[in-house]
Enzyme design. Structure first.
Site, PDB file in Angstrom:
ATOM      1  N   VAL A   1       0.854  -1.290   0.050  1.00  0.00           N
ATOM      2  CA  VAL A   1       0.002   0.131   0.020  1.00  0.00           C
ATOM      3  C   VAL A   1       0.748   1.373  -0.141  1.00  0.00           C
ATOM      4  O   VAL A   1       0.231   2.564  -0.254  1.00  0.00           O
ATOM      5  CB  VAL A   1      -1.000  -0.108   1.113  1.00  0.00           C
ATOM      6  CG1 VAL A   1      -2.024  -0.971   0.908  1.00  0.00           C
ATOM      7  CG2 VAL A   1      -0.283   0.037   2.457  1.00  0.00           C
TER       8      VAL A   1
ATOM      9  N   SER B   1      -5.991   3.571  16.400  1.00  0.00           N
ATOM     10  CA  SER B   1      -5.926   2.801  17.548  1.00  0.00           C
ATOM     11  C   SER B   1      -5.896   3.699  18.536  1.00  0.00           C
ATOM     12  O   SER B   1      -5.687   4.811  18.540  1.00  0.00           O
ATOM     13  CB  SER B   1      -4.413   2.236  17.244  1.00  0.00           C
ATOM     14  OG  SER B   1      -3.726   1.864  18.412  1.00  0.00           O
TER      15      SER B   1
ATOM     16  N   TYR C   1       4.269   4.414  15.966  1.00  0.00           N
ATOM     17  CA  TYR C   1       2.951   3.959  15.766  1.00  0.00           C
ATOM     18  C   TYR C   1       1.686   4.804  16.134  1.00  0.00           C
ATOM     19  O   TYR C   1       0.829   5.317  15.647  1.00  0.00           O
ATOM     20  CB  TYR C   1       2.761   2.432  16.452  1.00  0.00           C
ATOM     21  CG  TYR C   1       1.478   2.032  16.100  1.00  0.00           C
ATOM     22  CD1 TYR C   1       1.159   1.074  15.196  1.00  0.00           C
ATOM     23  CD2 TYR C   1       0.264   1.823  17.238  1.00  0.00           C
ATOM     24  CE1 TYR C   1       0.311   0.310  15.037  1.00  0.00           C
ATOM     25  CE2 TYR C   1      -0.567   0.937  17.051  1.00  0.00           C
ATOM     26  CZ  TYR C   1      -0.799   0.426  15.882  1.00  0.00           C
ATOM     27  OH  TYR C   1      -1.962  -0.362  15.760  1.00  0.00           O
TER      28      TYR C   1
ATOM     29  N   ALA D   1       1.831   8.180  16.509  1.00  0.00           N
ATOM     30  CA  ALA D   1       1.872   9.219  15.690  1.00  0.00           C
ATOM     31  C   ALA D   1       1.159   8.878  14.331  1.00  0.00           C
ATOM     32  O   ALA D   1       0.304   9.758  14.103  1.00  0.00           O
ATOM     33  CB  ALA D   1       3.354   9.772  15.547  1.00  0.00           C
ATOM     34  N   SER D   2       1.349   7.906  13.798  1.00  0.00           N
ATOM     35  CA  SER D   2       0.738   7.386  12.578  1.00  0.00           C
ATOM     36  C   SER D   2      -0.599   7.141  12.833  1.00  0.00           C
ATOM     37  O   SER D   2      -1.517   7.456  11.942  1.00  0.00           O
ATOM     38  CB  SER D   2       1.690   5.911  11.835  1.00  0.00           C
ATOM     39  OG  SER D   2       0.956   4.904  12.854  1.00  0.00           O
ATOM     40  N   LYS D   3      -1.057   6.689  13.864  1.00  0.00           N
ATOM     41  CA  LYS D   3      -2.390   6.400  14.129  1.00  0.00           C
ATOM     42  C   LYS D   3      -3.164   7.708  14.375  1.00  0.00           C
ATOM     43  O   LYS D   3      -4.495   7.898  14.180  1.00  0.00           O
ATOM     44  CB  LYS D   3      -2.926   5.289  15.160  1.00  0.00           C
ATOM     45  CG  LYS D   3      -2.247   4.057  14.784  1.00  0.00           C
ATOM     46  CD  LYS D   3      -2.937   3.417  13.404  1.00  0.00           C
ATOM     47  CE  LYS D   3      -2.780   1.962  13.341  1.00  0.00           C
ATOM     48  NZ  LYS D   3      -3.332   1.491  12.036  1.00  0.00           N
TER      49      LYS D   3
ATOM     50  N   ILE E   1      -5.931  -6.233  20.697  1.00  0.00           N
ATOM     51  CA  ILE E   1      -6.734  -7.392  20.203  1.00  0.00           C
ATOM     52  C   ILE E   1      -5.876  -8.442  19.851  1.00  0.00           C
ATOM     53  O   ILE E   1      -4.605  -8.557  19.514  1.00  0.00           O
ATOM     54  CB  ILE E   1      -7.328  -6.648  18.751  1.00  0.00           C
ATOM     55  CG1 ILE E   1      -7.857  -5.296  18.991  1.00  0.00           C
ATOM     56  CG2 ILE E   1      -8.434  -7.830  18.149  1.00  0.00           C
ATOM     57  CD1 ILE E   1      -9.116  -5.584  19.768  1.00  0.00           C
TER      58      ILE E   1
HETATM   59  P1  NAI Z   1      -1.721  -8.295  11.590  1.00  0.00           P
HETATM   60  O1  NAI Z   1      -0.062  -7.911  11.566  1.00  0.00           O
HETATM   61  O2  NAI Z   1      -2.069  -9.498  12.180  1.00  0.00           O
HETATM   62  O3  NAI Z   1      -2.150  -8.014   9.893  1.00  0.00           O
HETATM   63  C1  NAI Z   1      -1.721  -6.868   9.219  1.00  0.00           C
HETATM   64  C2  NAI Z   1      -2.020  -7.027   7.786  1.00  0.00           C
HETATM   65  O4  NAI Z   1      -1.417  -6.171   6.813  1.00  0.00           O
HETATM   66  C3  NAI Z   1      -1.069  -8.435   7.547  1.00  0.00           C
HETATM   67  O5  NAI Z   1      -1.485  -9.421   6.695  1.00  0.00           O
HETATM   68  C4  NAI Z   1       0.255  -7.460   6.696  1.00  0.00           C
HETATM   69  O6  NAI Z   1       0.871  -8.536   5.700  1.00  0.00           O
HETATM   70  C5  NAI Z   1      -0.586  -6.581   6.174  1.00  0.00           C
HETATM   71  N1  NAI Z   1       0.440  -5.428   5.704  1.00  0.00           N
HETATM   72  C6  NAI Z   1       1.458  -5.059   6.193  1.00  0.00           C
HETATM   73  N2  NAI Z   1       2.100  -4.081   5.459  1.00  0.00           N
HETATM   74  C7  NAI Z   1       1.436  -3.934   4.456  1.00  0.00           C
HETATM   75  C8  NAI Z   1       1.759  -3.266   3.062  1.00  0.00           C
HETATM   76  N3  NAI Z   1       2.657  -2.353   3.249  1.00  0.00           N
HETATM   77  N4  NAI Z   1       0.824  -3.364   2.305  1.00  0.00           N
HETATM   78  C9  NAI Z   1      -0.282  -4.140   2.261  1.00  0.00           C
HETATM   79  N5  NAI Z   1      -0.510  -5.071   3.235  1.00  0.00           N
HETATM   80  C10 NAI Z   1       0.489  -4.845   4.449  1.00  0.00           C
HETATM   81  O7  NAI Z   1      -2.269  -6.799  12.378  1.00  0.00           O
HETATM   82  P2  NAI Z   1      -3.694  -6.719  12.917  1.00  0.00           P
HETATM   83  O8  NAI Z   1      -3.779  -7.022  14.464  1.00  0.00           O
HETATM   84  O9  NAI Z   1      -4.702  -7.570  12.133  1.00  0.00           O
HETATM   85  O10 NAI Z   1      -4.050  -5.314  12.384  1.00  0.00           O
HETATM   86  C11 NAI Z   1      -5.031  -4.962  11.668  1.00  0.00           C
HETATM   87  C12 NAI Z   1      -4.980  -3.393  11.816  1.00  0.00           C
HETATM   88  O11 NAI Z   1      -5.529  -3.035  13.037  1.00  0.00           O
HETATM   89  C13 NAI Z   1      -3.731  -2.555  11.869  1.00  0.00           C
HETATM   90  O12 NAI Z   1      -3.846  -1.378  11.078  1.00  0.00           O
HETATM   91  C14 NAI Z   1      -3.259  -2.262  13.245  1.00  0.00           C
HETATM   92  O13 NAI Z   1      -2.399  -1.223  13.387  1.00  0.00           O
HETATM   93  C15 NAI Z   1      -4.876  -2.047  13.862  1.00  0.00           C
HETATM   94  N6  NAI Z   1      -4.796  -2.107  15.204  1.00  0.00           N
HETATM   95  C16 NAI Z   1      -4.405  -3.373  15.776  1.00  0.00           C
HETATM   96  C17 NAI Z   1      -4.620  -3.424  17.280  1.00  0.00           C
HETATM   97  C18 NAI Z   1      -4.289  -5.172  17.679  1.00  0.00           C
HETATM   98  O14 NAI Z   1      -4.179  -4.997  18.820  1.00  0.00           O
HETATM   99  N7  NAI Z   1      -3.970  -6.109  16.950  1.00  0.00           N
HETATM  100  C19 NAI Z   1      -4.916  -2.592  17.902  1.00  0.00           C
HETATM  101  C20 NAI Z   1      -4.870  -1.378  17.397  1.00  0.00           C
HETATM  102  C21 NAI Z   1      -5.204  -1.047  15.955  1.00  0.00           C
END
Ligand code: NAI
Length: 247
Positions: A64, A142, A155, A157-159, A188
């Protein structure tokens, strides 16, 4: 079938919250476009949806942060599906470290994926939504971006940037009937948090009034609400999904 006839693009869809969002949108009848950098995991996840009876699912291995690749993919999706109704900017990464030890490369990478990626996807998908006079954008912020979190200067700052971006896009596109909202998950249970040391997990759990981690499905439900017609008059908001963490 809340999403019958709708097309939805989900980034970071290979696993975790993004996969769960894709699953729930597909269950609701949407044609889902799954985007990720993890090609094999992405294919396997798409197969799971198809096996569960989803409509044909498109997969794109796209980073992305790469504008040319994002633009090309969005054009291809628009040509194949004719419409882009829903965009979920879920792709995100962490590169945690304390401020004084944080390296510029880790600052830049987190900003690039979480903020620039959200901007690029939104910019190119919004073109079609504006023409359609309809669209829903949901961004993953987040709680860390709302209240801060030690070790996550990059992180959070980005969010926080995602929050400001969401509110501005909402105001810019409201007249065109394109809504833009964000969810702010707390702690999560996904691959992102499983890698944390036990001590960090204990501290995070202690800060959650509901005293448990959330599930990807619980976050996806709220994303799907904001992506649905049930939220037709909601725009520019950030909804925490965090067991009570955010003030
Ligand atoms: P995860 O690490 O399990 O999944 C993230 C997905 O994004 C992965 O499949 C990864 O390959 C993909 N990804 C990473 N860089 C990419 C790129 N440059 N282009 C395309 N895809 C890319 O993370 P999760 O936990 O499912 O998080 C999803 C979203 O929720 C994220 O934005 C995260 O910051 C946000 N979030 C998660 C929290 C948590 O506690 N797990 C808490 C707050 C927010």
């Amino acid at each position: 079938m809340k999403f019958e006839g709708k097309t939805a693009i989900v980034t970071g869809a290979a696993r975790g919250i993004g996969f769960e969002i894709s699953r729930q949108l597909a269950e609701g009848g949407a044609t889902v476009v799954m985007v990720d950098v993890l090609e094999d995991v992405l294919k396997a996840s798409a197969e799971k949806l198809l096996a569960a009876g989803a409509k044909p699912v498109l997969t794109y291995k796209v980073d992305v942060t790469d504008e040319a690749a994002v633009e090309k993919m969005i054009e291809d999706v628009a040509e194949k599906l004719q419409r882009i109704d829903i965009l979920v900017n879920n792709a995100g990464i962490t590169r945690d470290d304390l401020l004084l030890r944080m390296e510029v490369k880790d600052w830049d990478l987190v900003m690039a994926v979480n903020l620039r990626g959200t901007f690029l996807m939104t910019k190119h998908a919004a073109r079609y939504m504006i023409r359609q006079r309809a669209g829903r954008i949901v961004n993953l912020a987040s709680v860390s971006g709302l209240v801060g979190n030690p070790g996550q200067a990059n992180y959070s700052a980005s969010k926080a940037g995602v929050v400001g971006f969401t509110r501005t896009v909402a105001r810019e596109l409201a007249r065109r009937n394109v809504c833009c909202n964000a969810v702010a998950p707390g702690f999560i249970d996904t691959d992102m948090t499983q890698v944390l040391p036990d001590k960090a997990k204990e501290m995070a759990l202690a800060a959650i009034p509901m005293q448990r981690m959330g599930t990807a499905a619980e976050v996806a439900k709220v994303v799907c609400f904001l992506a649905s017609d049930d939220a037709a008059y909601v725009t520019g908001h950030v909804l925490p999904v965090d067991g009570g963490m955010a003030p």
